[in-house]
Design a protein around this motif. Structure first.
Motif, PDB file in Angstrom:
ATOM      1  N   UNK A 247     104.055 -23.081 -42.924  1.00  0.00           N
ATOM      2  CA  UNK A 247     103.333 -24.164 -43.593  1.00  0.00           C
ATOM      3  C   UNK A 247     102.566 -24.953 -42.527  1.00  0.00           C
ATOM      4  N   UNK A 248     101.254 -24.769 -42.501  1.00  0.00           N
ATOM      5  CA  UNK A 248     100.359 -25.327 -41.489  1.00  0.00           C
ATOM      6  C   UNK A 248     100.485 -24.485 -40.212  1.00  0.00           C
ATOM      7  N   UNK A 249      99.565 -24.695 -39.282  1.00  0.00           N
ATOM      8  CA  UNK A 249      99.624 -23.972 -38.020  1.00  0.00           C
ATOM      9  C   UNK A 249      98.555 -22.918 -37.836  1.00  0.00           C
ATOM     10  N   UNK A 250      97.477 -22.977 -38.639  1.00  0.00           N
ATOM     11  CA  UNK A 250      96.393 -22.010 -38.471  1.00  0.00           C
ATOM     12  C   UNK A 250      95.861 -22.031 -37.037  1.00  0.00           C
ATOM     13  N   UNK A 251      95.800 -23.220 -36.434  1.00  0.00           N
ATOM     14  CA  UNK A 251      95.262 -23.368 -35.086  1.00  0.00           C
ATOM     15  C   UNK A 251      96.337 -23.277 -34.007  1.00  0.00           C
ATOM     16  N   UNK A 252      97.573 -22.993 -34.405  1.00  0.00           N
ATOM     17  CA  UNK A 252      98.665 -22.904 -33.427  1.00  0.00           C
ATOM     18  C   UNK A 252      98.731 -21.486 -32.853  1.00  0.00           C
ATOM     19  N   UNK A 253      98.642 -21.325 -31.526  1.00  0.00           N
ATOM     20  CA  UNK A 253      98.586 -19.983 -30.926  1.00  0.00           C
ATOM     21  C   UNK A 253      99.933 -19.396 -30.528  1.00  0.00           C
ATOM     22  N   UNK A 254     101.033 -20.118 -30.777  1.00  0.00           N
ATOM     23  CA  UNK A 254     102.330 -19.682 -30.263  1.00  0.00           C
ATOM     24  C   UNK A 254     102.891 -18.471 -30.997  1.00  0.00           C
ATOM     25  N   UNK A 255     102.523 -18.310 -32.265  1.00  0.00           N
ATOM     26  CA  UNK A 255     103.120 -17.274 -33.112  1.00  0.00           C
ATOM     27  C   UNK A 255     102.018 -16.435 -33.756  1.00  0.00           C
ATOM     28  N   UNK A 256     102.092 -15.120 -33.579  1.00  0.00           N
ATOM     29  CA  UNK A 256     101.112 -14.222 -34.191  1.00  0.00           C
ATOM     30  C   UNK A 256     101.323 -14.195 -35.706  1.00  0.00           C
ATOM     31  N   UNK A 257     100.216 -14.203 -36.442  1.00  0.00           N
ATOM     32  CA  UNK A 257     100.280 -14.199 -37.898  1.00  0.00           C
ATOM     33  C   UNK A 257      99.918 -12.827 -38.458  1.00  0.00           C
ATOM     34  N   UNK A 258     100.603 -12.448 -39.523  1.00  0.00           N
ATOM     35  CA  UNK A 258     100.282 -11.219 -40.228  1.00  0.00           C
ATOM     36  C   UNK A 258      99.175 -11.458 -41.253  1.00  0.00           C
ATOM     37  N   UNK A 259      99.227 -12.622 -41.901  1.00  0.00           N
ATOM     38  CA  UNK A 259      98.216 -13.021 -42.878  1.00  0.00           C
ATOM     39  C   UNK A 259      97.995 -14.518 -42.728  1.00  0.00           C
ATOM     40  N   UNK A 260      96.739 -14.930 -42.579  1.00  0.00           N
ATOM     41  CA  UNK A 260      96.410 -16.358 -42.437  1.00  0.00           C
ATOM     42  C   UNK A 260      95.481 -16.779 -43.563  1.00  0.00           C
ATOM     43  N   UNK A 261      95.891 -17.833 -44.273  1.00  0.00           N
ATOM     44  CA  UNK A 261      95.131 -18.350 -45.408  1.00  0.00           C
ATOM     45  C   UNK A 261      94.734 -19.784 -45.104  1.00  0.00           C
ATOM     46  N   UNK A 262      93.458 -20.095 -45.263  1.00  0.00           N
ATOM     47  CA  UNK A 262      92.970 -21.452 -45.066  1.00  0.00           C
ATOM     48  C   UNK A 262      92.679 -22.074 -46.427  1.00  0.00           C
ATOM     49  N   UNK A 263      93.289 -23.231 -46.681  1.00  0.00           N
ATOM     50  CA  UNK A 263      93.074 -23.945 -47.941  1.00  0.00           C
ATOM     51  C   UNK A 263      91.994 -24.998 -47.721  1.00  0.00           C
ATOM     52  N   UNK A 264      91.021 -25.036 -48.636  1.00  0.00           N
ATOM     53  CA  UNK A 264      89.915 -25.986 -48.552  1.00  0.00           C
ATOM     54  C   UNK A 264      89.925 -26.855 -49.799  1.00  0.00           C
TER      55      UNK A 264
END
Length: 347
Positions: free
Chosen positions: A154-171
């Motif tokens: 929950x949140x963290x799109x701009x956080x580089x510490x953890x690789x994401x499998x799927x990233x969703x941006x809510x607008x």
């Protein structure tokens, strides 16, 4: 009626001119040099970071801008999709405004909002939840449990510490990305073209008046989905009721508009900055205001959890407030498109 005369809106941290039309505001222009530095730092963090790759699929629900867009309802919706297919998701969150850094499992019987923030308490009511400032360490703690099949960040799109499998941006559909500038000149957390490279999917939450102006649908290369807020039963019972609505979330006006659109007669409002810690004075003011106007008190579920374990006037406020819960729903075939993206998110 003395309380009614004090029915003022508390100044928020988010400047209103971030979402003013055009980019001619002198404040925006004056802050552009700082914004360029801020944006460059955000990008450099990703270039230099060595992200931890979890053994579990990591689904990140974030946003391009500072402030509220509806990330938490979408995170809960995705958890429901995973559980419906026999999976066992866990939430990973930073615990913004809480004093504990983690990593730790949230225990609603032990932890309060002052310890871990408000959003983790909401999430923990649905699925196991870990709070961790260091997202990689939080992912490792979740892996240790053994029974978890997915991590929902929950949140963290701009956080580089953890690789994401799927990233969703809510607008936020109505506000879009505002003036399109980076903090502090605008609401963006990093330059938009860079953030597009971080997201696999964009979800517009609500009407797309502002989003169309932002140009995101034409510029973003991936799937663009449309969603809307679905109020709970308590919200639907407000039709015709006189209410005093208060909120301390990223975009509190969104909540006021929701209550009004549900058919309630909003006779008083009180807006606070995001994650506001309600004081005894706040509680006394709200109770007096509602009493003077013969109105019910309503707030968001996120604000309501910050009143848990309170005493004095704050306990009275909690007892006299109706929390309005919301979920998220998708239009046309977009729910199926989201399901397919979640299904494909495998390690």
């Amino acid at each position: 009626m003395r309380a009614a005369k004090r029915n003022l809106i508390v100044p928020l941290e988010e400047p209103s001119w971030w979402y003013a039309e055009g980019k001619s505001d002198l404040r925006t222009k004056a802050l552009l040099p700082i914004a360029k530095i801020y944006g460059a730092i955000a990008q450099r963090r990703f270039i230099k970071a060595q992200a931890y790759r979890s053994k579990l699929p990591v689904i990140c629900v974030g946003n391009f801008t500072a402030g509220g867009t509806g990330k938490t309802p979408l995170s809960l919706f995705i958890a429901g999709l995973i559980r419906a297919r026999g999976g066992h998701p866990a939430f990973l969150t930073r615990g913004y405004s809480g004093r504990l850094k983690g990593p730790l499992w949230v225990n609603a019987e032990v932890h309060g909002a002052a310890d871990i923030g408000d959003e983790p308490l909401l999430l923990a009511g649905k699925c196991p939840t870990v709070v961790s400032r260091d997202r990689a360490e939080g992912a490792r703690l979740i892996e240790e449990l053994g029974a978890i099949t997915h991590i929902i960040m929950d949140d963290g799109l701009q956080n580089p510490q953890l690789a994401k499998t799927l990233s969703i941006a809510v607008v936020d559909g109505r506000r879009g990305v505002g003036n399109g500038e980076v903090i502090p000149a605008g609401p963006l957390r990093a330059p938009l073209d860079f953030q597009f490279t971080l997201a696999d999917c964009v979800v517009f939450n609500g009407p797309v008046d502002g989003a169309e102006k932002s140009g995101i649908p034409g510029e973003f290369p991936g799937p663009v989905l449309s969603a809307s807020v679905v109020p709970n039963e308590a919200a639907r019972s407000l039709v015709g009721e006189r209410v005093v609505a208060y909120a301390g979330i990223g975009n509190p006006q969104r909540f006021i508009d929701l209550v009004s659109n549900l058919g309630a007669q909003v006779v008083g409002t009180r807006l606070y900055k995001d994650h506001h810690a309600f004081s005894e004075e706040d509680a006394k003011f709200l109770l007096e205001l509602a009493a003077s106007m013969g109105a019910k008190l309503v707030t968001t579920e996120k604000d309501f959890v910050r009143l848990r374990k309170s005493d004095g006037e704050r306990a009275r406020l909690a007892g006299q407030t109706t929390p309005i819960g919301i979920s998220i729903g998708f239009k046309d075939g977009d729910e199926k498109r989201l399901e397919a993206l979640v299904e494909a998110a495998r390690v």
